[in-house]
Design an enzyme around this catalytic site. Structure first.
Site, PDB file in Angstrom:
ATOM      1  N   TYR A 176       0.855  -1.204  -0.116  1.00 27.04           N
ATOM      2  CA  TYR A 176      -0.032   0.024   0.047  1.00 27.04           C
ATOM      3  C   TYR A 176       0.891   1.096   0.087  1.00 27.04           C
ATOM      4  CZ  TYR A 176       1.043   1.076   4.828  1.00 27.04           C
ATOM      5  OH  TYR A 176       1.921   1.262   6.009  1.00 27.04           O
ATOM      6  N   CYS A 177       0.064   2.489  -0.223  1.00 30.54           N
ATOM      7  CA  CYS A 177       0.960   3.664  -0.334  1.00 30.54           C
ATOM      8  C   CYS A 177      -0.059   4.901   0.133  1.00 30.54           C
ATOM      9  CB  CYS A 177       1.891   3.948  -1.378  1.00 30.54           C
ATOM     10  SG  CYS A 177       0.876   4.085  -3.075  1.00 30.54           S
ATOM     11  N   ARG A 178       0.082   5.975  -0.628  1.00 28.50           N
ATOM     12  CA  ARG A 178      -0.599   7.009  -0.054  1.00 28.50           C
ATOM     13  C   ARG A 178      -2.208   6.948  -0.359  1.00 28.50           C
ATOM     14  NH1 ARG A 178       4.047  10.135  -2.938  1.00 28.50           N
ATOM     15  NH2 ARG A 178       5.441   9.658  -1.542  1.00 28.50           N
ATOM     16  N   CYS A 182      -1.894   6.528  -5.904  1.00 24.97           N
ATOM     17  CA  CYS A 182      -0.611   6.461  -5.509  1.00 24.97           C
ATOM     18  C   CYS A 182       0.075   5.520  -6.403  1.00 24.97           C
ATOM     19  CB  CYS A 182      -0.255   6.457  -4.112  1.00 24.97           C
ATOM     20  SG  CYS A 182       1.437   6.241  -3.650  1.00 24.97           S
ATOM     21  N   LEU A 206      -2.987   4.734   3.072  1.00 21.85           N
ATOM     22  CA  LEU A 206      -3.210   4.878   4.332  1.00 21.85           C
ATOM     23  C   LEU A 206      -4.362   5.826   5.176  1.00 21.85           C
ATOM     24  CD1 LEU A 206      -1.091   4.640   7.319  1.00 21.85           C
ATOM     25  CD2 LEU A 206      -1.403   7.129   6.822  1.00 21.85           C
TER      26      LEU A 206
END
Lengths: 221, 221
Positions: A176-178, A182, A206
């Site tokens: 996962y990221c932003r 993303c 997140l």
DNA sequence: ATTACATTCCAATAATCGCTTGAATGATAT
DNA sequence: ATATCATTCAAGCGATTATTGGAATGTAAT
């Protein structure tokens, strides 16, 4: 004779709309959705001059989308409210549903979005509890340290190849990221698969996880 | 080297933001939330020239917020999607929460918003079933005929005083109009109370009622 | 105090927007 | 066909926006 009160309200709401009307400002909001940031730090991440970033922040502040506080030498900005994130989600939904251009980019670049079979938060929690997955945070270290998913491992995308050995090949990787747009986690999943690992993306980033009321951790690993 | 795909997406989303960035366009969206409308009809309600209204509609169309179809001589516009209404609701929520200016207008003009004790849809349904209330639609006749709440009576605000006798003084009146910031129902409730009737506002307007999956009727009474 | 540094303000540029006016399009009706 | 009517297009204006570089502000450290 004064302007109708409804139009006065709509003028105020339109000001919010205008604040959303710039790609860089949306980018800023995505970054702020992850937590407080200083002006210069933001400018660096976005690739803008500080003066420009500051102006955009003022614009967002006037529209009530962000708030600021001073800490020492720095002025930290944050989203005013959860309602801001919901507004962004609604904006993205309209775009995904009704703009052919958005669809094209999603198809062309975030190719085979469906084939990536994103993992839902519920599913991640279940599989994580069974010890079946490695939760991988591919954002830069500073963002990870500020806040991350519980039990996540941080390997910034730039270091992925060198640190492949840290990943247990028995487990599936969930990256996962932003946020939903993303690119880091898309890229990470593609590269991990190239190296023969089983990998999927978390459906959101997140901020959405936090907005859903799920727990986060902060600090180094 | 091309621009990042994320920024391309954000550019598209920002275009939606810009489309929301004008009070008249928000006004147009409020009207379209009630149903299809032709350009000239819209222009008349809004007090704009047709050319100007047409331009705004093109703008909204490009942003994917509205769609159009031709019927005979007229071109009818409508919201593309339920997601558009949700976007508007999210926009309003952010404004109400975070803009002092909005708060001020709501307080000053839509004075004693709380004292008006708006009736929720659930409450209205319950009390209506018991035969305790008159549901009053205070919009112009044409809008009423296009669509209205089941069992509602139509008395446009402009005719309210002359037609007071049509209202059963034993029952409480629940007035509604176009949406949460439509002044008609506020004004109606105030005037009805001046005349000694018990009256309250429905918390939202017709579009929100429909969005909530509740039934509507169309045609004359 | 003075210095250092993060941030904001200011002035100037080019680009875009909102609105008006008047002509052009495109479908319907005679 | 011709006339009619709703809508869109095109040109032009005054006002606003994004961006940049440099000056000004304000806080923290020496």
């Amino acid at each position: 004779m004064s302007i109708s009160p409804k139009l006065k309200l709509y003028e105020a709401f339109a000001a919010i709309g205008r604040a959303l009307g710039n790609a860089h400002r949306l980018d800023i909001l995505e970054h702020l959705a992850q937590g407080e940031r200083g002006v210069e730090a933001l400018a660096a991440k976005l690739g803008l001059t500080t003066a420009n970033t500051s102006q955009h922040l003022q614009h967002l502040k006037q529209a009530g989308l962000v708030e600021s506080r001073r800490q020492g030498k720095f002025i930290l900005y944050r989203l005013s409210d959860d309602s801001v994130q919901r507004l962004l989600a609604a904006l993205f939904e309209v775009g995904e549903r009704n703009l052919a251009e958005v669809d094209k980019v999603l198809r062309d670049y975030f190719q085979a979005r469906d084939a990536m079979e994103p993992v839902s938060p519920d599913e991640l929690i279940a599989r994580s509890r069974q010890g079946l997955v490695t939760v991988l945070d591919v954002r830069p270290r500073d963002e990870f340290e500020a806040e991350h998913l519980p039990g996540a491992v941080n390997i910034p995308l730039s270091e992925l190849e060198e640190r492949l050995s840290e990943l247990n090949p028995e487990k599936e990787v969930v990256a996962y990221c932003r946020g939903p747009y993303c690119v880091l986690s898309f890229e990470a999943v593609a590269r991990l698969r190239d190296h023969g690992l089983r990998a999927r993306r978390l459906s959101d980033g997140l901020p959405e996880w936090r907005l859903g009321g799920l727990p986060v951790e902060s600090g180094a690993e």
